[in-house]
Motif scaffolding. Structure first.
Motif, PDB file in Angstrom:
ATOM      1  N   THR A   5      -6.648 -22.538  21.351  1.00  0.00           N
ATOM      2  CA  THR A   5      -7.411 -21.327  21.642  1.00  0.00           C
ATOM      3  C   THR A   5      -8.436 -21.616  22.731  1.00  0.00           C
ATOM      4  O   THR A   5      -8.913 -22.751  22.868  1.00  0.00           O
ATOM      5  CB  THR A   5      -8.116 -20.791  20.391  1.00  0.00           C
ATOM      6  OG1 THR A   5      -9.025 -21.783  19.895  1.00  0.00           O
ATOM      7  CG2 THR A   5      -7.102 -20.462  19.298  1.00  0.00           C
ATOM      8  N   GLN A   6      -8.734 -20.570  23.507  1.00  0.00           N
ATOM      9  CA  GLN A   6      -9.706 -20.702  24.586  1.00  0.00           C
ATOM     10  C   GLN A   6     -10.627 -19.494  24.586  1.00  0.00           C
ATOM     11  O   GLN A   6     -10.183 -18.359  24.362  1.00  0.00           O
ATOM     12  CB  GLN A   6      -9.003 -20.779  25.953  1.00  0.00           C
ATOM     13  CG  GLN A   6      -8.275 -22.082  26.189  1.00  0.00           C
ATOM     14  CD  GLN A   6      -7.706 -22.174  27.592  1.00  0.00           C
ATOM     15  OE1 GLN A   6      -6.490 -22.202  27.781  1.00  0.00           O
ATOM     16  NE2 GLN A   6      -8.592 -22.209  28.579  1.00  0.00           N
ATOM     17  N   THR A   7     -11.891 -19.755  24.862  1.00  0.00           N
ATOM     18  CA  THR A   7     -12.871 -18.678  25.017  1.00  0.00           C
ATOM     19  C   THR A   7     -13.793 -18.996  26.186  1.00  0.00           C
ATOM     20  O   THR A   7     -14.064 -20.185  26.470  1.00  0.00           O
ATOM     21  CB  THR A   7     -13.726 -18.510  23.745  1.00  0.00           C
ATOM     22  OG1 THR A   7     -14.328 -19.773  23.405  1.00  0.00           O
ATOM     23  CG2 THR A   7     -12.896 -17.992  22.595  1.00  0.00           C
ATOM     24  N   PRO A   8     -14.277 -17.988  26.911  1.00  0.00           N
ATOM     25  CA  PRO A   8     -13.857 -16.594  26.796  1.00  0.00           C
ATOM     26  C   PRO A   8     -12.516 -16.374  27.471  1.00  0.00           C
ATOM     27  O   PRO A   8     -12.021 -17.267  28.159  1.00  0.00           O
ATOM     28  CB  PRO A   8     -14.979 -15.871  27.545  1.00  0.00           C
ATOM     29  CG  PRO A   8     -15.402 -16.841  28.599  1.00  0.00           C
ATOM     30  CD  PRO A   8     -15.263 -18.209  27.974  1.00  0.00           C
ATOM     31  N   SER A   9     -11.942 -15.219  27.302  1.00  0.00           N
ATOM     32  CA  SER A   9     -10.688 -14.922  27.991  1.00  0.00           C
ATOM     33  C   SER A   9     -10.941 -14.614  29.461  1.00  0.00           C
ATOM     34  O   SER A   9     -10.109 -14.916  30.313  1.00  0.00           O
ATOM     35  CB  SER A   9      -9.963 -13.759  27.312  1.00  0.00           C
ATOM     36  OG  SER A   9     -10.785 -12.606  27.305  1.00  0.00           O
ATOM     37  N   HIS A  10     -12.096 -14.015  29.735  1.00  0.00           N
ATOM     38  CA  HIS A  10     -12.501 -13.704  31.109  1.00  0.00           C
ATOM     39  C   HIS A  10     -13.966 -14.075  31.281  1.00  0.00           C
ATOM     40  O   HIS A  10     -14.771 -13.916  30.358  1.00  0.00           O
ATOM     41  CB  HIS A  10     -12.333 -12.202  31.399  1.00  0.00           C
ATOM     42  CG  HIS A  10     -10.917 -11.736  31.403  1.00  0.00           C
ATOM     43  ND1 HIS A  10     -10.218 -11.498  30.241  1.00  0.00           N
ATOM     44  CD2 HIS A  10     -10.064 -11.478  32.421  1.00  0.00           C
ATOM     45  CE1 HIS A  10      -8.988 -11.113  30.547  1.00  0.00           C
ATOM     46  NE2 HIS A  10      -8.874 -11.076  31.861  1.00  0.00           N
ATOM     47  N   CYS A  23     -12.524 -24.668  24.607  1.00  0.00           N
ATOM     48  CA  CYS A  23     -11.152 -24.832  24.129  1.00  0.00           C
ATOM     49  C   CYS A  23     -11.195 -25.467  22.742  1.00  0.00           C
ATOM     50  O   CYS A  23     -12.023 -26.355  22.480  1.00  0.00           O
ATOM     51  CB  CYS A  23     -10.378 -25.729  25.093  1.00  0.00           C
ATOM     52  SG  CYS A  23      -8.754 -26.273  24.508  1.00  0.00           S
ATOM     53  N   PRO A 109      -4.275 -19.809  25.995  1.00  0.00           N
ATOM     54  CA  PRO A 109      -4.004 -18.570  26.731  1.00  0.00           C
ATOM     55  C   PRO A 109      -4.718 -18.491  28.071  1.00  0.00           C
ATOM     56  O   PRO A 109      -4.425 -17.607  28.872  1.00  0.00           O
ATOM     57  CB  PRO A 109      -4.500 -17.473  25.784  1.00  0.00           C
ATOM     58  CG  PRO A 109      -5.548 -18.150  24.962  1.00  0.00           C
ATOM     59  CD  PRO A 109      -5.104 -19.570  24.798  1.00  0.00           C
ATOM     60  N   THR A 111      -8.536 -19.082  30.500  1.00  0.00           N
ATOM     61  CA  THR A 111      -9.760 -18.338  30.817  1.00  0.00           C
ATOM     62  C   THR A 111      -9.695 -17.971  32.283  1.00  0.00           C
ATOM     63  O   THR A 111      -9.568 -18.853  33.143  1.00  0.00           O
ATOM     64  CB  THR A 111     -11.032 -19.180  30.564  1.00  0.00           C
ATOM     65  OG1 THR A 111     -11.168 -19.431  29.176  1.00  0.00           O
ATOM     66  CG2 THR A 111     -12.265 -18.452  31.086  1.00  0.00           C
ATOM     67  N   ARG A 112      -9.791 -16.682  32.551  1.00  0.00           N
ATOM     68  CA  ARG A 112      -9.763 -16.233  33.943  1.00  0.00           C
ATOM     69  C   ARG A 112     -11.193 -16.197  34.458  1.00  0.00           C
ATOM     70  O   ARG A 112     -12.005 -15.408  33.983  1.00  0.00           O
ATOM     71  CB  ARG A 112      -9.116 -14.859  34.050  1.00  0.00           C
ATOM     72  CG  ARG A 112      -8.683 -14.504  35.453  1.00  0.00           C
ATOM     73  CD  ARG A 112      -7.911 -13.184  35.491  1.00  0.00           C
ATOM     74  NE  ARG A 112      -6.626 -13.231  34.806  1.00  0.00           N
ATOM     75  CZ  ARG A 112      -5.506 -13.680  35.350  1.00  0.00           C
ATOM     76  NH1 ARG A 112      -5.515 -14.153  36.577  1.00  0.00           N
ATOM     77  NH2 ARG A 112      -4.386 -13.651  34.667  1.00  0.00           N
TER      78      ARG A 112
ATOM     79  N   SER B  42       0.948 -11.395  31.641  1.00  0.00           N
ATOM     80  CA  SER B  42      -0.325 -11.532  30.922  1.00  0.00           C
ATOM     81  C   SER B  42      -0.998 -12.880  31.197  1.00  0.00           C
ATOM     82  O   SER B  42      -2.183 -13.047  30.912  1.00  0.00           O
ATOM     83  CB  SER B  42      -0.106 -11.356  29.425  1.00  0.00           C
ATOM     84  OG  SER B  42       0.965 -12.180  28.984  1.00  0.00           O
ATOM     85  N   GLU B  44      -0.394 -16.173  30.098  1.00  0.00           N
ATOM     86  CA  GLU B  44      -0.334 -17.393  29.279  1.00  0.00           C
ATOM     87  C   GLU B  44       0.873 -18.249  29.644  1.00  0.00           C
ATOM     88  O   GLU B  44       1.829 -17.773  30.231  1.00  0.00           O
ATOM     89  CB  GLU B  44      -0.306 -17.047  27.778  1.00  0.00           C
ATOM     90  CG  GLU B  44       0.964 -16.419  27.280  1.00  0.00           C
ATOM     91  CD  GLU B  44       0.936 -14.909  27.291  1.00  0.00           C
ATOM     92  OE1 GLU B  44       0.288 -14.338  28.191  1.00  0.00           O
ATOM     93  OE2 GLU B  44       1.596 -14.312  26.420  1.00  0.00           O
TER      94      GLU B  44
END
Lengths: 116, 113
Positions: A5-10, A23, A109, A111-112, B42, B44
């Motif tokens: 998992t990763q944060t934030p997504s953006h 992460c 997923p 982080t942009r 998306s 990923e």
């Protein structure tokens, strides 16, 4: 099924600001990685981490970048003073062992990051 | 130095047909691994299939198979019975002896009805 998992997504930030990307690798994995993908380009390796230290880093990973594993679960990437060209998708990945049967790297997923 | 080459920037394929995505590599490491990842719009990165350099048989995972030709240094991905959901960017990657992945430029696949 366990996942990275990763944060934030953006994340949107101003040039010169510090950012920390978070992460959480898969819990029984031992090897951790950061990669980045500038829009429309291929994925590039930044750094690998094992046994609480950097095992390899690319030319991209200069003094502005650092990684930490502050506890038993998190793995962070810090960019001290962001530049416009740091805008990219940042992926964290992990894998368990070095043996051929279990060498798969699983990616988070992403982080942009957008630097303005 | 290692190198991964994907020569097909984009491909169209009709639903239910098979498609082959090319990947060639170059390395001096005796031990390496080859991966294919799918990246939908998306963003990923989804792991599809893995082939070890010492594996005797070609890897298969459901509709995905890897045509590994070691002497030719190629690791082509075959997707059988394409589905609309297969439309994505596909990346070939090679693991070096240190463990990091080096990626090719990717192939954009569009599956049409």
């Amino acid at each position: 099924e366990p996942e990275v998992t990763q944060t934030p997504s953006h994340q949107v930030t101003q040039m010169g600001q510090e950012v920390i990307l978070h992460c959480v690798p898969i819990s029984n994995h031992l090897y951790f990685y950061w990669y980045r993908q500038i829009l429309g380009q291929k994925v590039e390796f930044l750094v690998s981490f094992y046994n609480n230290e950097i095992s390899e880093k690319s030319e991209i990973f200069d003094d502005q970048f650092s990684v930490e594993r502050p506890d038993g679960s998190n793995f962070t990437l810090k960019i001290r003073s962001t530049k416009l060209e740091d805008s990219a998708m940042y992926f964290c990945a992990s894998r368990r062992f070095a043996t051929s049967e279990q060498e798969t790297q699983y990616f988070g997923p992403g982080t942009r990051l957008l630097v303005l | 130095a290692q190198k991964i080459t994907q020569t097909q920037p984009g491909m169209f394929v009709q639903e239910k047909e098979a498609v082959t995505l090319d990947c060639t590599y170059d390395t001096s490491d005796p031990s390496y691994g080859l991966f294919w990842y799918k990246q939908p719009s998306s963003g990923e990165m989804i792991f599809l299939i893995y082939q070890g350099s010492y594996d005797q048989q070609n890897a298969t995972e459901g509709r995905y198979s890897l045509n590994f030709q070691k002497a030719r240094k190629s690791a082509n991905l075959v997707i059988s019975a394409s589905q609309l959901g297969d439309s994505a960017m596909y990346f070939c990657a090679m693991r070096d002896s240190w463990g990091k992945l080096q990626f090719g430029a990717g192939t954009q696949v569009v599956v049409t009805p």
